[in-house]
Design an enzyme around this catalytic site. Sequence first.
Site, PDB file in Angstrom:
ATOM      1  N   ASP A 183       4.249   1.799   8.098  1.00  0.00           N
ATOM      2  CA  ASP A 183       3.907   0.464   8.630  1.00  0.00           C
ATOM      3  C   ASP A 183       4.737   0.172   9.887  1.00  0.00           C
ATOM      4  O   ASP A 183       5.648   0.915  10.229  1.00  0.00           O
ATOM      5  CB  ASP A 183       4.114  -0.622   7.567  1.00  0.00           C
ATOM      6  N   HIS A 506       0.768   8.987   4.751  1.00  0.00           N
ATOM      7  CA  HIS A 506       0.502   7.561   4.885  1.00  0.00           C
ATOM      8  C   HIS A 506       1.362   7.055   6.044  1.00  0.00           C
ATOM      9  O   HIS A 506       2.507   6.633   5.872  1.00  0.00           O
ATOM     10  CB  HIS A 506       0.837   6.825   3.585  1.00  0.00           C
ATOM     11  N   ASP A 548      -1.481  14.585  -1.296  1.00  0.00           N
ATOM     12  CA  ASP A 548      -1.448  14.634   0.174  1.00  0.00           C
ATOM     13  C   ASP A 548      -2.699  13.951   0.713  1.00  0.00           C
ATOM     14  O   ASP A 548      -3.597  14.606   1.245  1.00  0.00           O
ATOM     15  CB  ASP A 548      -1.342  16.091   0.646  1.00  0.00           C
ATOM     16  N   GLU A 557       3.949   8.497   1.818  1.00  0.00           N
ATOM     17  CA  GLU A 557       4.383   7.770   3.010  1.00  0.00           C
ATOM     18  C   GLU A 557       5.644   8.468   3.541  1.00  0.00           C
ATOM     19  O   GLU A 557       6.199   9.361   2.887  1.00  0.00           O
ATOM     20  CB  GLU A 557       4.675   6.299   2.661  1.00  0.00           C
TER      21      GLU A 557
HETATM   22  O1  9MR Z   1      11.192   2.521  -0.512  1.00  0.00           O
HETATM   23  C1  9MR Z   1      10.752   1.305  -1.107  1.00  0.00           C
HETATM   24  C2  9MR Z   1      10.711   1.489  -2.590  1.00  0.00           C
HETATM   25  O2  9MR Z   1      12.016   1.688  -3.086  1.00  0.00           O
HETATM   26  C3  9MR Z   1      10.061   0.287  -3.250  1.00  0.00           C
HETATM   27  O3  9MR Z   1       9.904   0.562  -4.620  1.00  0.00           O
HETATM   28  C4  9MR Z   1       8.711   0.026  -2.603  1.00  0.00           C
HETATM   29  C5  9MR Z   1       8.001  -1.186  -3.189  1.00  0.00           C
HETATM   30  O4  9MR Z   1       8.679  -2.344  -2.902  1.00  0.00           O
HETATM   31  O5  9MR Z   1       8.874  -0.189  -1.218  1.00  0.00           O
HETATM   32  C6  9MR Z   1       9.390   0.926  -0.555  1.00  0.00           C
HETATM   33  O6  9MR Z   1       9.575   0.622   0.781  1.00  0.00           O
HETATM   34  C7  9MR Z   1       8.429   0.453   1.569  1.00  0.00           C
HETATM   35  C8  9MR Z   1       8.585  -0.890   2.270  1.00  0.00           C
HETATM   36  O7  9MR Z   1       8.492  -1.909   1.313  1.00  0.00           O
HETATM   37  C9  9MR Z   1       7.567  -1.088   3.376  1.00  0.00           C
HETATM   38  N1  9MR Z   1       7.572   0.018   4.295  1.00  0.00           N
HETATM   39  C10 9MR Z   1       7.337   1.285   3.633  1.00  0.00           C
HETATM   40  C11 9MR Z   1       8.403   1.546   2.621  1.00  0.00           C
HETATM   41  C12 9MR Z   1       8.255   2.937   2.000  1.00  0.00           C
HETATM   42  O8  9MR Z   1       7.152   3.037   1.183  1.00  0.00           O
END
Ligand code: 9MR
Length: 610
Positions: A183, A506, A548, A557
């Site tokens: 994102d 992602h 994948d 991601e």
């Molecule tokens: O890395 C984060 C993980 O520990 C959490 O469980 C998850 C859900 O809240 O979010 C992950 O972080 C994401 C972030 O919220 C938004 N950008 C992408 C991050 C990686 O997936």
Amino acid sequence: MKTIQKQFLLVSVFVMIMSSSASSQISPDIRLNQIGFYPSMKKIAIVRSVGSSQFFVLCGTDTVYSGTLSSLRHWSYSNEDVSVADFSSLKIPGSYALFVPGVGYSYPFKINERVNLELAKGALKGYYFQRASLPLDASFAGKWARPAGHPDTAVLIHSSAATPGRPVNSKMSSPRGWYDAGDYNKYIVNSGITTYSLLAAYEHFPKYCSELVLSIPESNNKLPDILDEALWNVRWMLTMQDPADGGVYHKLTNTNFDGMIMPHQATTPRYVVMKSTAASLDFAAVMAQMSRIARNFPAELPGLADSCLHAAVRAWNWARLHPKVYYNQTQVNAKYDPDIHTGEYGDSNVSDEFAWAAAELFVTTKCDSFLTIANPLSGGSALIPSWSNVRTLGLYTFAHYRNDIAGKIDTNKLRSRLLSLAASLSSTQSSSAYQVVIGSSAKDFGWGSNAIAANQAMALLVAYQLTSEPVYLNAALSNLDYLLGRNALGYCFVTGFGSRSPMFIHHRISAADGVTEPVPGLLVGGPNPKCEDRLQYHSTLPALAYLDTVASYASNEICINWNAPLVYVTIALEALLSPNGLPVETLRNSINEVIPSQDEPFLKQHRQTQ
Ligand code: 9MR
């Protein structure tokens, strides 16, 4: 087992097999590091479902090593029986493949003394590809060149962040920084551990890092490239502090995640949301760390050391006055508009953030009042760091500066905290069927499991720097082997590296840029049996729950805090093990007084635009 060195023995049966196109007979049942191994270190492959048979290492059509597979052992995380092919005594640099009769060939791999150099550079370059507010020029970005996205010079003050000095919907300037992940938002909490880890790589291995030259726009200046890259984010972070009171905004974000579009097409309004204690403390820690590094570059970074330290102390003071301001998105949305639906990075226990910030401020200033308030040694056992669990980062900093601060901290306790962690991690390796550290607990497999593996390796390398115990070095390498192919999925989890790496990450840029290959140098999250993306995985076993596909944000991601320990680990290994790698080094600074002088030029400019 038999090593045939120097004189390569030709084994005719394999000549025939190899000449019939080895690549078409690559077996998914042989898993090994697809990049390779250091000559003097352990080298193993995992072979599925075959015990007690011969294996061979081939160099072209020559068999250069033969050995016997171990008996089968069970790995519950993938529900497989596997045996080990150990060819550690093969030490001659070269390009090889493993062959197991009846199974097939492995992917090719190398043995050489700088085997992780390209990966170290690639993983660090991954941050350049994540830069906001900058066009990526083809001379640095190659086929991943793209227009600038998100200038972020007119970011709106969200109603949760409004103050008399910065009323709702007024604008502030907050350019630069890295996109967090797939994102396009920028989050202070996640920037904290990420930036720390890159700066720690520099602090622990400054001479090596100074020689590590990427191809980024700043490569010709006098700063090491790793610092230039980190500064892209540090300068953004500095703008996230409210000059009025020193508090730090939790994040700079859109209201919702964008579609799969390029950064320059993602133009919906951006907001800074409320200040939080966690963000302020993570910011304070990084700024204290940056300050002591910048102190060594007065000509290249005029004013920065003072600006950072001043900012760190102000953020710390804000957190002391507001020790329990947690970012809880549901509550924020109930109270304020517009609603925000991007990453939360919420944390309602900030005792570890206090301890980490105190450690960094103490090491930089030598004022022990910080430790009186929060001391990372006062917590219990050391845990593997993550964005929400940062106490151990303070222990790493203590360990590195242990000689400077010996009289002021309990160094025995410090050693015992870090070494108990390392000992428990390395004991997992010997009992694991895959001979890896990841899997010490089923909890290792969750969202971003690959970063757990990388952070475990980082903890082991800190322990190695403290003790020179090879067991820690080998254990760290086992997790790198895991990330690069010795895993139940047979993936090298870093884009653009190894023979089989993720193609459909992602990642909005990779999905939208029209280039077949994803942006390189990025570590994917990896197996995550919780499957929060609610997709149909082929398996939900802990070590196999991975897809994948672009939609799999819970397993595929990429994220800045996941790449950071990979950068640390690869740099540390290269510095420690490559022939010109330098011995464990200590960067000592003498910081006499904390006097905020003039702001550094970047900060001045962006303060003026407010
Ligand atoms: O890395 C984060 C993980 O520990 C959490 O469980 C998850 C859900 O809240 O979010 C992950 O972080 C994401 C972030 O919220 C938004 N950008 C992408 C991050 C990686 O997936």
